[in-house]
Write a protein that holds these residues in place. Sequence first.
Motif, PDB file in Angstrom:
ATOM      1  N   ASN A  60       0.853  -1.181   0.000  1.00  0.00           N
ATOM      2  CA  ASN A  60       0.000   0.000   0.000  1.00  0.00           C
ATOM      3  C   ASN A  60       0.894   1.237   0.000  1.00  0.00           C
ATOM      4  OD1 ASN A  60      -2.176   1.744   0.161  1.00  0.00           O
ATOM      5  ND2 ASN A  60      -2.388   1.541   2.392  1.00  0.00           N
ATOM      6  N   ASP A  89      -4.760   4.273   0.656  1.00  0.00           N
ATOM      7  CA  ASP A  89      -6.040   3.739   1.110  1.00  0.00           C
ATOM      8  C   ASP A  89      -5.809   3.135   2.497  1.00  0.00           C
ATOM      9  OD1 ASP A  89      -8.408   2.420   1.596  1.00  0.00           O
ATOM     10  OD2 ASP A  89      -8.611   1.658  -0.448  1.00  0.00           O
ATOM     11  N   GLU A  91      -7.627   1.459   4.423  1.00  0.00           N
ATOM     12  CA  GLU A  91      -8.158   0.112   4.631  1.00  0.00           C
ATOM     13  C   GLU A  91      -7.164  -0.975   4.222  1.00  0.00           C
ATOM     14  OE1 GLU A  91     -11.835  -0.327   2.664  1.00  0.00           O
ATOM     15  OE2 GLU A  91     -12.923   1.127   3.918  1.00  0.00           O
ATOM     16  N   LYS A  92      -6.163  -0.598   3.426  1.00  0.00           N
ATOM     17  CA  LYS A  92      -5.198  -1.581   2.929  1.00  0.00           C
ATOM     18  C   LYS A  92      -3.940  -1.654   3.780  1.00  0.00           C
ATOM     19  CE  LYS A  92      -6.919  -1.176  -1.795  1.00  0.00           C
ATOM     20  NZ  LYS A  92      -6.634  -0.790  -3.192  1.00  0.00           N
TER      21      LYS A  92
END
Length: 315
Positions: A60, A89, A91-92
């Motif tokens: 990421n 991101d 969430e990653k």
Amino acid sequence: MKSYFSFLLLFAFPLFCNAQIDTTYIKPFENKLSLRTYMSMKLISMEKEVDGKVKNFMPNNPMSLGFGVSINNTIINLSYGYGLNFMKDKEKGRTKALDFQIHNYGRKFIIDLFVQKYHGFYTADNNDKNIQLYPDLNIQQYGAFGQYVFNNKKFSYKAAFNQNEKQLKSAGSFLLGGGVYFTKIDSDSSFVHKDKNSLRNFQFGVSGGYAYTWAINKRWFASGSVTVGANFGTERIDDFGKKKIEIYPTFFPRTAIGYNKEKWSLGLSYVNNLIFSSFSDNNDTGNVGLSSGNFQIAYIWRLDSNPFRGKKKAK
């Protein structure tokens, strides 16, 4: 000091391998000084086969914004990049990365160097959903790859990827070379290979391929090259002659498309080097492939050798 000198010699070697060119096919730009701004994304990803299914482990890390200067058609080429962290991101997960890549396009010789250290990866499905995090996964790769360009009088890698000269007519060339790589993969528990949470691999080999640039018109061009080969390797260098040597396939594509005017250029390029740290028909063992990539969008502004010098007045 000796290893540092060898590194500099390896990088500088193509610069001294000047060759005559066919000026009906290749035309260098007259301006010796150019400024470059670019957005790029460097990464290393891993594909691991588990029970017949392939998982793609991605870092990421965001794109970076860079600035550079080239003098005398990349005899000196300095650049600086800054990561655009706001594009991550969350969430990653989190990735810590050190990624140093050199892709040096000489007249006769091409050299690629990789120093990559990544910590923290994730996997996702084809829709970029069902994200799973692997914060303990570490991947390190050190590599060097070189090629000889046979048709160097008519075909120019510089024109496609550096854009410091123009490919006036479409041309291609056969390529021959090889590379050497050392890889280390480990984790606390998320990576398992042969009942261990780590994998070491040293390999070297030969490769061949073909490159071609289409001169679409006076402004536009498109270029592509593909190199395939075979590497021979084992866990450690001193294992050669003592343990079974494995054979790994390699695949190295490059693509570029661009637009040139006399004072500026715009280009998009992508380089992707695929090697395997483990390659077997045994599903219990699983294949482990590493893909080192560099995607870049660049704008080049060419100046006179002394942009501050005024024009001479006509007498």
